[in-house]
Write a protein that holds these residues in place. Structure first.
Motif, PDB file in Angstrom:
ATOM      1  N   ASP A 110       6.318  -7.539   8.488  1.00  0.00           N
ATOM      2  CA  ASP A 110       5.047  -8.198   8.167  1.00  0.00           C
ATOM      3  C   ASP A 110       4.402  -7.435   7.008  1.00  0.00           C
ATOM      4  OD1 ASP A 110       2.468  -9.164   8.021  1.00  0.00           O
ATOM      5  OD2 ASP A 110       2.052  -8.996  10.161  1.00  0.00           O
ATOM      6  N   THR A 111       4.449  -8.016   5.800  1.00  0.00           N
ATOM      7  CA  THR A 111       3.891  -7.336   4.625  1.00  0.00           C
ATOM      8  C   THR A 111       2.562  -7.952   4.209  1.00  0.00           C
ATOM      9  OG1 THR A 111       5.315  -8.734   3.235  1.00  0.00           O
ATOM     10  CG2 THR A 111       6.090  -6.508   3.723  1.00  0.00           C
ATOM     11  N   SER A 112       1.871  -8.576   5.151  1.00  0.00           N
ATOM     12  CA  SER A 112       0.530  -9.079   4.845  1.00  0.00           C
ATOM     13  C   SER A 112      -0.422  -7.905   4.642  1.00  0.00           C
ATOM     14  CB  SER A 112       0.036  -9.979   5.978  1.00  0.00           C
ATOM     15  OG  SER A 112      -0.085  -9.231   7.181  1.00  0.00           O
ATOM     16  N   GLY A 113      -1.600  -8.206   4.140  1.00  0.00           N
ATOM     17  CA  GLY A 113      -2.533  -7.131   3.805  1.00  0.00           C
ATOM     18  C   GLY A 113      -3.086  -6.388   4.999  1.00  0.00           C
ATOM     19  N   SER A 114      -2.895  -6.901   6.229  1.00  0.00           N
ATOM     20  CA  SER A 114      -3.492  -6.255   7.408  1.00  0.00           C
ATOM     21  C   SER A 114      -2.655  -5.107   7.959  1.00  0.00           C
ATOM     22  CB  SER A 114      -3.719  -7.294   8.514  1.00  0.00           C
ATOM     23  OG  SER A 114      -2.491  -7.879   8.904  1.00  0.00           O
ATOM     24  N   VAL A 115      -1.442  -4.917   7.455  1.00  0.00           N
ATOM     25  CA  VAL A 115      -0.569  -3.849   7.951  1.00  0.00           C
ATOM     26  C   VAL A 115      -0.404  -2.803   6.850  1.00  0.00           C
ATOM     27  CG1 VAL A 115       1.673  -3.279   8.939  1.00  0.00           C
ATOM     28  CG2 VAL A 115       0.672  -5.529   9.365  1.00  0.00           C
ATOM     29  N   THR A 116      -0.652  -1.537   7.178  1.00  0.00           N
ATOM     30  CA  THR A 116      -0.597  -0.482   6.167  1.00  0.00           C
ATOM     31  C   THR A 116       0.845  -0.138   5.816  1.00  0.00           C
ATOM     32  OG1 THR A 116      -0.608   1.321   7.782  1.00  0.00           O
ATOM     33  CG2 THR A 116      -2.744   0.497   7.041  1.00  0.00           C
ATOM     34  N   LEU A 140       8.965  -3.109  -0.145  1.00  0.00           N
ATOM     35  CA  LEU A 140       8.041  -3.916   0.640  1.00  0.00           C
ATOM     36  C   LEU A 140       7.291  -4.849  -0.301  1.00  0.00           C
ATOM     37  CD1 LEU A 140       6.700  -1.141   3.046  1.00  0.00           C
ATOM     38  CD2 LEU A 140       8.369  -2.934   3.560  1.00  0.00           C
ATOM     39  N   VAL A 141       7.612  -6.129  -0.246  1.00  0.00           N
ATOM     40  CA  VAL A 141       7.003  -7.115  -1.131  1.00  0.00           C
ATOM     41  C   VAL A 141       6.148  -8.065  -0.312  1.00  0.00           C
ATOM     42  CG1 VAL A 141       8.819  -6.984  -2.859  1.00  0.00           C
ATOM     43  CG2 VAL A 141       9.072  -8.567  -0.948  1.00  0.00           C
ATOM     44  N   GLY A 142       5.116  -8.585  -0.940  1.00  0.00           N
ATOM     45  CA  GLY A 142       4.191  -9.469  -0.261  1.00  0.00           C
ATOM     46  C   GLY A 142       2.804  -8.873  -0.274  1.00  0.00           C
ATOM     47  N   GLY A 143       1.950  -9.382   0.585  1.00  0.00           N
ATOM     48  CA  GLY A 143       0.596  -8.855   0.649  1.00  0.00           C
ATOM     49  C   GLY A 143      -0.458  -9.921   0.808  1.00  0.00           C
ATOM     50  N   GLY A 144      -0.047 -11.148   1.097  1.00  0.00           N
ATOM     51  CA  GLY A 144      -0.992 -12.237   1.275  1.00  0.00           C
ATOM     52  C   GLY A 144      -1.427 -12.393   2.715  1.00  0.00           C
ATOM     53  N   GLY A 145      -1.509 -13.648   3.184  1.00  0.00           N
ATOM     54  CA  GLY A 145      -1.875 -13.917   4.564  1.00  0.00           C
ATOM     55  C   GLY A 145      -0.722 -13.606   5.500  1.00  0.00           C
ATOM     56  N   THR A 146      -0.828 -14.104   6.743  1.00  0.00           N
ATOM     57  CA  THR A 146       0.204 -13.775   7.722  1.00  0.00           C
ATOM     58  C   THR A 146       0.687 -15.020   8.443  1.00  0.00           C
ATOM     59  OG1 THR A 146      -0.948 -11.687   8.124  1.00  0.00           O
ATOM     60  CG2 THR A 146       0.819 -12.260   9.633  1.00  0.00           C
ATOM     61  N   ASP A 147       1.968 -15.311   8.319  1.00  0.00           N
ATOM     62  CA  ASP A 147       2.639 -16.328   9.119  1.00  0.00           C
ATOM     63  C   ASP A 147       4.118 -15.954   9.139  1.00  0.00           C
ATOM     64  OD1 ASP A 147       3.744 -18.464  10.405  1.00  0.00           O
ATOM     65  OD2 ASP A 147       2.722 -20.004   9.207  1.00  0.00           O
ATOM     66  N   LEU A 148       4.559 -15.362  10.223  1.00  0.00           N
ATOM     67  CA  LEU A 148       5.924 -14.847  10.293  1.00  0.00           C
ATOM     68  C   LEU A 148       6.947 -15.916  10.665  1.00  0.00           C
ATOM     69  CD1 LEU A 148       5.471 -11.347  11.998  1.00  0.00           C
ATOM     70  CD2 LEU A 148       5.706 -11.898   9.573  1.00  0.00           C
ATOM     71  N   ARG A 149       6.523 -17.139  10.927  1.00  0.00           N
ATOM     72  CA  ARG A 149       7.479 -18.159  11.338  1.00  0.00           C
ATOM     73  C   ARG A 149       8.558 -18.429  10.280  1.00  0.00           C
ATOM     74  NH1 ARG A 149       3.219 -22.591  13.371  1.00  0.00           N
ATOM     75  NH2 ARG A 149       2.276 -21.842  11.414  1.00  0.00           N
ATOM     76  N   PRO A 150       8.223 -18.460   8.974  1.00  0.00           N
ATOM     77  CA  PRO A 150       9.310 -18.592   7.990  1.00  0.00           C
ATOM     78  C   PRO A 150      10.283 -17.418   8.038  1.00  0.00           C
ATOM     79  CG  PRO A 150       7.205 -19.134   6.986  1.00  0.00           C
ATOM     80  CD  PRO A 150       6.895 -18.551   8.325  1.00  0.00           C
ATOM     81  N   GLY A 151       9.783 -16.221   8.330  1.00  0.00           N
ATOM     82  CA  GLY A 151      10.660 -15.066   8.453  1.00  0.00           C
ATOM     83  C   GLY A 151      11.601 -15.192   9.642  1.00  0.00           C
ATOM     84  N   PHE A 152      11.093 -15.713  10.757  1.00  0.00           N
ATOM     85  CA  PHE A 152      11.964 -15.943  11.919  1.00  0.00           C
ATOM     86  C   PHE A 152      13.060 -16.945  11.573  1.00  0.00           C
ATOM     87  CE2 PHE A 152       8.698 -13.897  14.455  1.00  0.00           C
ATOM     88  CZ  PHE A 152       9.414 -13.371  15.520  1.00  0.00           C
ATOM     89  N   GLU A 153      12.698 -18.009  10.866  1.00  0.00           N
ATOM     90  CA  GLU A 153      13.696 -19.014  10.506  1.00  0.00           C
ATOM     91  C   GLU A 153      14.780 -18.421   9.615  1.00  0.00           C
ATOM     92  OE1 GLU A 153      11.643 -22.239   8.713  1.00  0.00           O
ATOM     93  OE2 GLU A 153      10.455 -22.734  10.502  1.00  0.00           O
ATOM     94  N   ALA A 154      14.357 -17.575   8.650  1.00  0.00           N
ATOM     95  CA  ALA A 154      15.332 -16.976   7.741  1.00  0.00           C
ATOM     96  C   ALA A 154      16.228 -15.974   8.456  1.00  0.00           C
ATOM     97  CB  ALA A 154      14.608 -16.296   6.579  1.00  0.00           C
TER      98      ALA A 154
END
Length: 382
Positions: free
Chosen positions: A262-268, A314-328
């Motif tokens: 999870d590379t959204s902005g909420s995780v350091t 670690l790329v990304g940094g927007g919102g959070t929706d891990l469902r596309p990651g699960f699919e991949a």
């Protein structure tokens, strides 16, 4: 440690006077710290002639009283010492002392306990202030700091008695008492900070998240490794009798592991990097030489196949929706390890891979179909 001596030779009157003064002091202590009342009334008084002038306690919750000095000790002074000893007993100082020299540990343990006691302390009582050290620390930290300072010579730790007494409570009873006192402290909410921290640690002990993560990942690997299939890469030995026919053999391939980050902005980033490093070590110990990593915020980024966690970008940094990651990840993984704070929509159904979630913080939970390990705040980087 010697056994408790014979009963006091001062006679019944002296013993009764000591017990009466003890009872009054215990009542005084309970009014000063009502959140410790259960512990105070679990103490067993033992008057005898070889007890030191000042009351001491052993690890079995016996308080050793001298029949001559106890009746003449002011109730507040005696009550303060009872609170002091309850503090040592509840915080399990007698077993925590092993790595340290005895007198240094005694000073450090006194500093931890006395920091949270009423102000009516004896003049020679050790406190963080008297040692010139900050308050609110554990005894282990005070013991380390005492190596760096000169302790005032007039400050003498309350030494353990050279004797013990009967086991007033079993180990289970002591554990139940500690949890009951911790629950009382938490319910009242008025105890000093040191006692509130102790209650939190007693009721919700911190779990070693690294060990838990390793255990869950190994469990997933073992479960995935149990799946066998037929493969022509290793011909069946039963086909040797008929050279013209090649039959497949049963194989047990090394489970494929994918890490969803999870590379959204909420995780350091430091927390993610530390968790990846821990996971890297676990997988190498099980024979995995490569790490497949998919970063995801609201989209799944291309998978990275690396030889070490330090190579992950670690790329990304927007919102959070891990469902596309699960699919991949689902297409090529037997075990899927998800690093996230949990603030994401989850797939509505159990994915095909065995899923382990590493949750940062305590605000969110994992789905019922995933194994979970929680990384406390501030514990990611080390």
């Amino acid at each position: 440690m010697n056994a408790i001596p014979e009963p006091a030779a001062h006679g019944a009157d002296a013993v009764n006077a000591a017990l009466e003064r003890f009872a009054g002091a215990r009542l005084w202590a309970a009014t000063q710290a009502p959140y410790l009342a259960s512990a105070l009334f679990a103490l067993t008084p033992l008057p005898h002639d070889t007890a030191p002038p000042r009351p001491t306690a052993d690890e079995h919750w016996n308080v050793h009283l001298h029949p001559s000095t106890t009746p003449t000790t002011p109730v507040p002074d005696l009550g303060w010492w009872l609170l002091h000893h309850v503090g040592h007993l509840l915080r399990d100082h007698h077993t925590r002392a092993r790595p340290f020299e005895a007198e240094r540990w005694a000073r450090a343990a006194d500093a931890e306990v006395n920091d949270d006691l009423p102000d009516a302390a004896p003049a020679d009582a050790i406190s963080p202030e008297s040692l010139g050290l900050p308050d609110g620390l554990l005894a282990e930290r005070y013991a380390e700091l005492l190596d760096l300072i000169d302790t005032p010579p007039h400050l003498t730790p309350c030494a353990d008695p050279p004797f013990t007494g009967p086991e007033a409570m079993t180990a289970l009873e002591r554990e139940l008492l500690s949890r009951a006192v911790a629950a009382e402290i938490e319910a009242r909410g008025t105890a000093p900070g040191g006692w509130r921290r102790w209650a939190e640690a007693t009721l919700r002990p911190e779990v070693d998240w690294r060990a838990t993560l390793a255990r869950l990942v190994r469990r997933g690997l073992a479960q995935a490794a149990g799946r066998v299939d037929y493969s022509y890469r290793r011909p069946s030995r039963r086909a040797a009798a008929v050279p013209s026919i090649v039959l497949p053999a049963l194989v047990r391939p090394l489970p494929r592991v994918t890490v969803l980050v999870d590379t959204s902005g909420s995780v350091t980033r430091p927390a993610l990097e530390q968790a990846l490093a821990e996971l890297d070590g676990v997988l190498r110990a099980t024979g995995h030489q490569r790490l497949d990593v998919i970063c995801c915020d609201t989209q799944a980024y291309p998978a990275q196949r690396v030889r070490a966690a330090a190579q992950v970008e670690l790329v990304g940094g927007g919102g959070t929706d891990l469902r596309p990651g699960f699919e991949a990840a689902e297409r090529g993984a037997d075990v899927l390890v998800v690093l996230t704070d949990g603030d994401t929509p989850w797939p509505p159904h159990r994915p095909r891979p065995y899923v382990v979630t590493c949750l940062f913080g305590d605000r969110h939970t994992a789905p019922h179909w995933a194994g979970a390990v929680r990384v406390p705040h501030g514990k990611g980087p080390g």
